[in-house]
Design a protein around this motif. Sequence first.
Motif, PDB file in Angstrom:
ATOM      1  N   ILE B  60       0.804  -1.223   0.000  1.00 45.62           N
ATOM      2  CA  ILE B  60       0.000   0.000   0.000  1.00 45.62           C
ATOM      3  C   ILE B  60       0.843   1.282   0.000  1.00 45.62           C
ATOM      4  CG2 ILE B  60      -1.750   1.298   1.321  1.00 45.62           C
ATOM      5  CD1 ILE B  60      -2.890  -1.624   1.986  1.00 45.62           C
ATOM      6  N   ASN B  83      -3.400  -7.611  -6.748  1.00 47.91           N
ATOM      7  CA  ASN B  83      -4.830  -7.912  -6.668  1.00 47.91           C
ATOM      8  C   ASN B  83      -5.446  -7.870  -8.058  1.00 47.91           C
ATOM      9  OD1 ASN B  83      -7.529  -8.156  -6.168  1.00 47.91           O
ATOM     10  ND2 ASN B  83      -7.719  -6.268  -4.978  1.00 47.91           N
ATOM     11  N   ILE B 444     -12.260 -10.647  -1.440  1.00 49.00           N
ATOM     12  CA  ILE B 444     -10.793 -10.608  -1.462  1.00 49.00           C
ATOM     13  C   ILE B 444     -10.202 -11.915  -0.932  1.00 49.00           C
ATOM     14  CG2 ILE B 444     -10.557  -9.435   0.785  1.00 49.00           C
ATOM     15  CD1 ILE B 444      -8.354  -8.888  -2.322  1.00 49.00           C
TER      16      ILE B 444
END
Lengths: 283, 468
Positions: B60, B83, B444
């Motif tokens: 991140i 992702n 997720i």
Amino acid sequence: MAKIIEKRILTPVTKLFRIEAPMIATSARPGQFVIVRVREGGERIPLTIADFDAKSGTVTIVVQEVGVTSRLLGALEVGENLLDILGPLGEPAHIPPGGHVIGVGGGFGAAALWCLMKELKARGDKTTIILGARQQDLLILTDELREACDALELCTDDGSVGFKGLVTQRLQQIMDGDGLGKPNHVIAIGPMPMMRAIANTTSGTDIATQVSMDPLMIDGTGMCGCCRVSVGGKTKFACVDGPLFDANLVDFDEAVKRNKIYVKKEKIAAERQQKHLCERTSS
Amino acid sequence: MPAKRITKTPMRTRDAKLRATDFVEVNIGYKAEHAIFEAERCLRCQQPPCTDGCPVHIPIPELLHEVAAGNMEKAVDILRTANPLPAVCGRVCPQEEQCENNCHMAKQYLPVGIGYLERFIADWERSQPKKKKPKPPQRPQKVAVIGAGPAGLVCAGDLARLGYPVTVFEGLHAPGGVLRYGIPEFRLPKDILDWEIELLKDMGVEIVCNVIVGKTFKLDDLFDKMGFSAVFIGTGAGLPSFLGIPGENLNGVYSANEFLTRINLMQSYDFPNTDTPLYVGERVAVIGAGNTAMDSVRSALRMGSKEGMIVYRRTEKEMTARQEEYEHAIEEGIQFRWLTNPIEIIGDEDGWVTGLKCLKMELGEPDASGRARPIAIKGSEFIIPVENVILSIGTSPNPLLVNTTPGLETNNKGCLVLEANKPQTSRKRVYAGGDAVTGAATVILAAGAGKDAATSIHADLMADLAEK
Ligand SMILES: Cc1cc2nc3c(=O)[nH]c(=O)nc-3n(C[C@H](O)[C@H](O)[C@H](O)COP(=O)(O)OP(=O)(O)OC[C@H]3O[C@@H](n4cnc5c(N)ncnc54)[C@H](O)[C@@H]3O)c2cc1C
Ligand SMILES: Cc1cc2nc3c(=O)[nH]c(=O)nc-3n(C[C@H](O)[C@H](O)[C@H](O)COP(=O)(O)OP(=O)(O)OC[C@H]3O[C@@H](n4cnc5c(N)ncnc54)[C@H](O)[C@@H]3O)c2cc1C
Ligand code: SF4
Ligand code: SF4
Ligand code: FES
């Protein structure tokens, strides 16, 4: 996409289609059904597998035009495609071998009996089909069914052919011993009132009786619960646990009510379809 | 600590009154300047706790650094590598319990809007012309994937990237799993899902719909007759539970799955332009308080009911729905009946729902799950007049595949059991992940499981080749 190889018009509102669907044809068993969709934005509707042939990779369905989707389907021609076809779904019929099986059919139920009775006869069961309709020209697939069983008994309300009266009356005669031999097993496929009457006819006897329930369905795989029917006080999903159930355990009252959920909406859709058809023919 | 703005850049949303009547997406999304502004709030922590909180470990701080610098293309690359479904996860991930819950900023202030930023990056990517990537050389072993939900799609995508010919078999007529049939348009527009699926197809993933493995053919046929070397099962947890209370088969009672499938997969919101109808009355009660319940009750309003309410036997505290969905539901006028336990659905003689009979509850001692056990208050029976009852009390894995496949081990909840050290089932070269293994969980987690399985399949198939 699945291509239509053959189309036959059985009555003005009943059409037979043979469809290219090799994977389904290979796995299909009598008693199972498919779910089809005809156009983008269209409904998924369940239809019994009337016949199947692994060699040619085709399945045969018979559709009775009652509303928007069945009418759209009925209008398709040879060479055109079904948008989607999924199957074979549901549990195949399980009937202990060696007995006398009577199949009772009304409406599209005649088609549903076709491959089932053919298979039972081939394995050596004694097989009888009682086919009923209001009048002679509404009886479908009589040649195929005559071949699929040992004895085909026709019944018409007006007596235009065969026995004059209801399929239940004819069944009662056979049960009472009219020479055809008492059945060990009865399997009834057709309109709900007919199936219910058959259930009443054999109730209290030792004749195992099954009916093929036709609730509303969406996915056909056990995912939505739309198809639930009460059987012996338990909730079952017709698409995975059925569609065949013990006739004497089915809650017909509930089933009849549940099939009416969308009557008003279906009318709206049908009216709209009618309007479109008119516009198309008038322009 | 450098001076940082303490509040999260708010998400723009559509007016609650207006949006509660249509299916257009509620959240509008950040503009580039919002995104850069928000990304600048990130402290770029050394051992970023946010990354630890993300099931697929998105780096991140690096990602947000690129956004803050306006390098959107770089950001896309970082995000995609970690992702494969960013546009979806940026919208539906329970961020407040995962990445954002761990965010350093959240200790004193509001967390960095990681989910909103993820969404922004993914949406930016979609606004750009598609980049054609060269296809890797094709490997000799084929892999089959059962189920086109997030687990199956991500697994297929990763395997295709590694050069495996992959075929996904999906039972429904369109791919996406819950993303297609469950999560409504106003939270996850279907064109986003379509775009993601197109991307997979461009990579060479073949998707075959209208195949229900176990019925159309057996799982073993994939090996024996169709020549696949490995199979991934991502069949989800789609079997709806019912309460077993009287009246559940009345007309107007739906499982949330049926209700949402009619609306989403079958597009009954556009009836009669589409053919599948849905019946909604003036007043709708939804039993349960998870995401599915929130989606159902908010969809009911959009389908034209005047009053939508959540009926839940515990309290707001035990509710499992995402905070954002809960807040949106409140804004839209949804009512909440906490500590209310339905005991019977009442109907008229034609079989239509007229009311929901309930008991008032109070909280007692904590139960095995550590949550306070709700206890019925004697004599507190009352009837809520409603025309629809939607049951949203959980789902479990569909037993269809297991019932038709010998040797697939499941636990007492019907979930597939995996080996201790890798995502393989009790059958050799049969892998699994997502809700089929965990029971109903999150997008997720399913995506992460699909990724892990792809890695494991690749390792095993390489070993198989070396052995030959
Ligand atoms: C397992 C199964 C097998 C079936 N096999 C066949 C088959 O082989 N051939 C065939 O023609 N039909 C069969 N049906 C029924 C068929 O699926 C429906 O007729 C069809 O879905 C109607 O769709 P529609 O859009 O044309 O009509 P709609 O507009 O949906 O309905 C028109 C009218 O028919 C009534 N109706 C709708 N569905 C049913 C139903 N399932 N039972 C009774 N009434 C209904 C409606 O209440 C309405 O009055 C089967 C159903 C099931 C569940
Ligand atoms: C209404 C709703 C709202 C949700 N909201 C959120 C949210 O906001 N955030 C979040 O993170 N999660 C949410 N979830 C949960 C999340 O959607 C699921 O955890 C996730 O989709 C699981 O992914 P999956 O790939 O394991 O299974 P699924 O998405 O269930 O996909 C499984 C697929 O396999 C197919 N299939 C099943 N059996 C077979 C077979 N035998 N042959 C062929 N195909 C088969 C099914 O048709 C389906 O398409 C929500 C779930 C629901 C129902
Ligand atoms: S995928 Fe979910 S948990 Fe991971 S960073 Fe994105 S929003 Fe957070
Ligand atoms: S924890 Fe928060 S502040 Fe630290 S790197 Fe992650 S997003 Fe940035
Ligand atoms: S049709 Fe959906 S569960 Fe049977």
